[in-house]
Motif scaffolding. Structure first.
Motif, PDB file in Angstrom:
ATOM      1  N   ALA A  89      32.390  28.401   3.121  1.00 55.05           N
ATOM      2  CA  ALA A  89      33.563  27.745   3.179  1.00 55.05           C
ATOM      3  C   ALA A  89      33.390  26.763   4.095  1.00 55.05           C
ATOM      4  CB  ALA A  89      34.433  28.853   4.118  1.00 55.05           C
ATOM      5  N   SER A  90      34.560  25.692   4.080  1.00 57.59           N
ATOM      6  CA  SER A  90      34.414  24.651   4.481  1.00 57.59           C
ATOM      7  C   SER A  90      35.145  24.497   6.042  1.00 57.59           C
ATOM      8  CB  SER A  90      35.269  23.265   3.818  1.00 57.59           C
ATOM      9  OG  SER A  90      36.779  23.817   3.822  1.00 57.59           O
ATOM     10  N   GLN A  91      35.634  25.574   6.462  1.00 52.81           N
ATOM     11  CA  GLN A  91      36.447  25.362   7.860  1.00 52.81           C
ATOM     12  C   GLN A  91      36.177  26.506   8.698  1.00 52.81           C
ATOM     13  OE1 GLN A  91      38.330  22.436   8.666  1.00 52.81           O
ATOM     14  NE2 GLN A  91      37.672  21.608   6.607  1.00 52.81           N
ATOM     15  N   ILE A  92      35.630  27.700   7.891  1.00 49.84           N
ATOM     16  CA  ILE A  92      35.489  28.940   8.595  1.00 49.84           C
ATOM     17  C   ILE A  92      34.041  29.396   8.250  1.00 49.84           C
ATOM     18  CG2 ILE A  92      37.958  29.410   8.628  1.00 49.84           C
ATOM     19  CD1 ILE A  92      37.658  31.440   6.460  1.00 49.84           C
ATOM     20  N   GLU A  93      33.723  30.451   9.093  1.00 55.26           N
ATOM     21  CA  GLU A  93      32.427  31.136   9.030  1.00 55.26           C
ATOM     22  C   GLU A  93      32.235  32.240   7.707  1.00 55.26           C
ATOM     23  OE1 GLU A  93      29.126  33.839  11.785  1.00 55.26           O
ATOM     24  OE2 GLU A  93      30.848  32.892  12.590  1.00 55.26           O
ATOM     25  N   ALA A  94      33.439  32.862   7.490  1.00 57.91           N
ATOM     26  CA  ALA A  94      33.733  33.813   6.474  1.00 57.91           C
ATOM     27  C   ALA A  94      32.872  33.232   5.264  1.00 57.91           C
ATOM     28  CB  ALA A  94      34.910  34.365   6.324  1.00 57.91           C
ATOM     29  N   PRO A  95      32.144  34.000   4.477  1.00 57.97           N
ATOM     30  CA  PRO A  95      31.751  33.348   3.136  1.00 57.97           C
ATOM     31  C   PRO A  95      32.993  33.493   1.952  1.00 57.97           C
ATOM     32  CG  PRO A  95      30.836  35.515   3.496  1.00 57.97           C
ATOM     33  CD  PRO A  95      31.473  35.347   4.742  1.00 57.97           C
ATOM     34  N   LEU A  96      32.697  32.822   0.841  1.00 52.32           N
ATOM     35  CA  LEU A  96      33.454  32.791  -0.175  1.00 52.32           C
ATOM     36  C   LEU A  96      32.732  33.343  -1.270  1.00 52.32           C
ATOM     37  CD1 LEU A  96      35.226  29.508   0.132  1.00 52.32           C
ATOM     38  CD2 LEU A  96      35.910  31.485   1.233  1.00 52.32           C
ATOM     39  N   LEU A  97      33.574  34.173  -2.205  1.00 50.56           N
ATOM     40  CA  LEU A  97      32.916  35.170  -3.326  1.00 50.56           C
ATOM     41  C   LEU A  97      32.917  34.421  -4.548  1.00 50.56           C
ATOM     42  CD1 LEU A  97      34.460  38.719  -2.797  1.00 50.56           C
ATOM     43  CD2 LEU A  97      31.857  37.797  -2.415  1.00 50.56           C
ATOM     44  N   GLN A  98      31.694  33.953  -5.118  1.00 48.93           N
ATOM     45  CA  GLN A  98      31.794  33.441  -6.344  1.00 48.93           C
ATOM     46  C   GLN A  98      32.126  34.247  -7.423  1.00 48.93           C
ATOM     47  OE1 GLN A  98      27.641  32.157  -7.543  1.00 48.93           O
ATOM     48  NE2 GLN A  98      27.242  31.482  -5.472  1.00 48.93           N
ATOM     49  N   GLY A  99      32.761  33.433  -8.643  1.00 47.93           N
ATOM     50  CA  GLY A  99      33.415  34.130  -9.711  1.00 47.93           C
ATOM     51  C   GLY A  99      35.009  34.531  -9.443  1.00 47.93           C
ATOM     52  N   CYS A 100      35.401  34.175  -8.432  1.00 48.89           N
ATOM     53  CA  CYS A 100      37.078  34.428  -8.220  1.00 48.89           C
ATOM     54  C   CYS A 100      37.603  33.188  -8.641  1.00 48.89           C
ATOM     55  CB  CYS A 100      37.378  34.437  -6.687  1.00 48.89           C
ATOM     56  SG  CYS A 100      36.755  36.050  -5.958  1.00 48.89           S
ATOM     57  N   VAL A 101      38.792  33.249  -8.709  1.00 48.38           N
ATOM     58  CA  VAL A 101      39.585  32.065  -9.124  1.00 48.38           C
ATOM     59  C   VAL A 101      40.334  31.321  -8.271  1.00 48.38           C
ATOM     60  CG1 VAL A 101      39.841  32.966 -11.737  1.00 48.38           C
ATOM     61  CG2 VAL A 101      41.540  33.728  -9.940  1.00 48.38           C
ATOM     62  N   ALA A 102      40.569  31.898  -6.949  1.00 47.42           N
ATOM     63  CA  ALA A 102      41.056  31.176  -5.947  1.00 47.42           C
ATOM     64  C   ALA A 102      40.664  31.547  -4.643  1.00 47.42           C
ATOM     65  CB  ALA A 102      42.657  31.169  -6.141  1.00 47.42           C
ATOM     66  N   TRP A 103      40.698  30.661  -3.541  1.00 46.09           N
ATOM     67  CA  TRP A 103      39.918  30.984  -2.307  1.00 46.09           C
ATOM     68  C   TRP A 103      40.775  30.251  -1.144  1.00 46.09           C
ATOM     69  CZ3 TRP A 103      37.526  28.996  -6.415  1.00 46.09           C
ATOM     70  CH2 TRP A 103      36.590  29.733  -6.989  1.00 46.09           C
ATOM     71  N   LEU A 104      41.370  30.879  -0.193  1.00 51.73           N
ATOM     72  CA  LEU A 104      42.091  30.425   1.043  1.00 51.73           C
ATOM     73  C   LEU A 104      41.285  30.994   2.359  1.00 51.73           C
ATOM     74  CD1 LEU A 104      44.149  31.467  -1.360  1.00 51.73           C
ATOM     75  CD2 LEU A 104      45.850  31.254   0.337  1.00 51.73           C
ATOM     76  N   GLU A 105      40.995  29.894   2.952  1.00 57.30           N
ATOM     77  CA  GLU A 105      40.523  29.869   4.188  1.00 57.30           C
ATOM     78  C   GLU A 105      41.701  30.052   5.479  1.00 57.30           C
ATOM     79  OE1 GLU A 105      37.407  26.953   5.187  1.00 57.30           O
ATOM     80  OE2 GLU A 105      36.868  27.056   2.895  1.00 57.30           O
ATOM     81  N   CYS A 106      41.617  31.014   6.319  1.00 58.43           N
ATOM     82  CA  CYS A 106      42.779  31.127   6.970  1.00 58.43           C
ATOM     83  C   CYS A 106      42.395  31.465   8.617  1.00 58.43           C
ATOM     84  CB  CYS A 106      43.436  32.538   6.390  1.00 58.43           C
ATOM     85  SG  CYS A 106      43.867  32.695   4.890  1.00 58.43           S
ATOM     86  N   ARG A 107      43.414  31.043   9.466  1.00 60.54           N
ATOM     87  CA  ARG A 107      43.150  31.038  10.678  1.00 60.54           C
ATOM     88  C   ARG A 107      44.482  31.952  11.247  1.00 60.54           C
ATOM     89  NH1 ARG A 107      43.378  25.967  12.457  1.00 60.54           N
ATOM     90  NH2 ARG A 107      41.082  25.878  12.464  1.00 60.54           N
ATOM     91  N   ILE A 108      44.073  33.103  12.077  1.00 62.40           N
ATOM     92  CA  ILE A 108      45.130  33.843  12.420  1.00 62.40           C
ATOM     93  C   ILE A 108      46.128  33.152  13.395  1.00 62.40           C
ATOM     94  CG2 ILE A 108      45.462  36.167  13.672  1.00 62.40           C
ATOM     95  CD1 ILE A 108      42.681  37.136  12.391  1.00 62.40           C
ATOM     96  N   ILE A 109      47.327  33.607  13.449  1.00 59.31           N
ATOM     97  CA  ILE A 109      48.336  33.216  14.396  1.00 59.31           C
ATOM     98  C   ILE A 109      48.452  34.443  15.058  1.00 59.31           C
ATOM     99  CG2 ILE A 109      50.632  32.391  14.851  1.00 59.31           C
ATOM    100  CD1 ILE A 109      50.526  30.946  11.969  1.00 59.31           C
ATOM    101  N   PRO A 110      48.044  34.542  16.295  1.00 61.40           N
ATOM    102  CA  PRO A 110      48.105  35.833  17.105  1.00 61.40           C
ATOM    103  C   PRO A 110      49.710  36.170  17.259  1.00 61.40           C
ATOM    104  CG  PRO A 110      46.696  34.233  18.213  1.00 61.40           C
ATOM    105  CD  PRO A 110      47.353  33.494  17.259  1.00 61.40           C
ATOM    106  N   GLU A 111      49.809  37.469  16.858  1.00 57.78           N
ATOM    107  CA  GLU A 111      51.116  38.148  16.878  1.00 57.78           C
ATOM    108  C   GLU A 111      50.868  39.758  17.229  1.00 57.78           C
ATOM    109  OE1 GLU A 111      54.144  37.161  16.956  1.00 57.78           O
ATOM    110  OE2 GLU A 111      54.133  35.268  16.015  1.00 57.78           O
ATOM    111  N   PRO A 112      50.212  39.974  18.514  1.00 57.87           N
ATOM    112  CA  PRO A 112      50.014  41.285  18.853  1.00 57.87           C
ATOM    113  C   PRO A 112      50.521  42.410  18.523  1.00 57.87           C
ATOM    114  CG  PRO A 112      49.546  39.600  20.567  1.00 57.87           C
ATOM    115  CD  PRO A 112      50.429  38.802  19.524  1.00 57.87           C
TER     116      PRO A 112
END
Length: 202
Positions: A120-143
């Motif tokens: 990914a470009s902004q986060i550590e999580a890897p992105l899966l090849q073969g998918c048709v879309a990818w969203l990199e997300c940052r959690i907004i804490p709402e405990p």
């Protein structure tokens, strides 16, 4: 002219606990996470867009999952939108536990199911090849919502799509049936989107 009243013969009651199946189903997604060299991927069907600016999404992640543990530790995750050819992968990933693979060889779902990924470009999580879309997300804490309803709200900080089936802000699957998104209803039943319909105002 008023719309015709449907015949009582075709109207059937639906138990309230099954009513969620009557609503529009967004695509099933694969959630990827990473924290301190630990990675995981899980399937999730209950997700939705929430806002435009800044762009936000909502997603339900059960508190028992290993993915949630890594999400809460890292504060980020990725949504990968799989396609029809990946249906078997979605089922395998959804039916297995990353926590149960700990300490085993292979030690995570990416290795266990031979899932190719890219950075990914902004986060550590890897992105899966073969998918048709990818969203990199940052959690907004709402405990409260996270603990009470397993509901996470996140800001989308980067997004990508396969240009063969998404461009100019919309999906277009004609000629690419294998790349149609997967929509899970329940009990292992999926459907894919059908023909596009265009209407004119007035």
């Amino acid at each position: 002219m008023a719309a015709p009243v449907p015949s009582a013969a075709i109207i059937q009651p639906v138990p309230p606990e099954m009513a969620f199946r009557l609503l529009n189903h967004g695509p099933t997604v694969l959630v990827t996470t990473s924290c301190d060299d630990r990675t995981n991927v899980m399937a999730a069907a209950w997700n939705m867009p929430l806002d435009f600016n800044p762009p936000k999404i909502a997603i339900v992640i059960d508190k028992k999952t290993y993915t949630r543990e890594l999400m809460e530790a890292s504060g980020t995750f990725a949504i990968n939108v799989p396609c029809r050819t990946q249906a078997d992968i979605v089922v395998k990933v959804g039916a297995s536990s990353g926590r149960e693979l700990l300490g085993k060889r292979p030690g995570d779902k990416f290795a266990a199911f031979n899932l190719p990924s890219f950075a990914a470009s902004q986060i550590e999580a890897p992105l899966l090849q073969g998918c048709v879309a990818w969203l990199e997300c940052r959690i907004i804490p709402e405990p409260h919502m996270q603990q009470m309803y397993d509901l996470f709200i996140a800001e989308i900080i980067a997004a990508y799509a396969d240009s063969r089936v998404f461009s100019n802000g919309r999906w277009h699957f004609d000629g690419y049936d294998d790349l149609r998104t997967l929509h899970h209803v329940s009990g292992g039943f999926f459907f894919t989107p059908g023909d596009a319909l265009t209407t004119s105002p007035g």
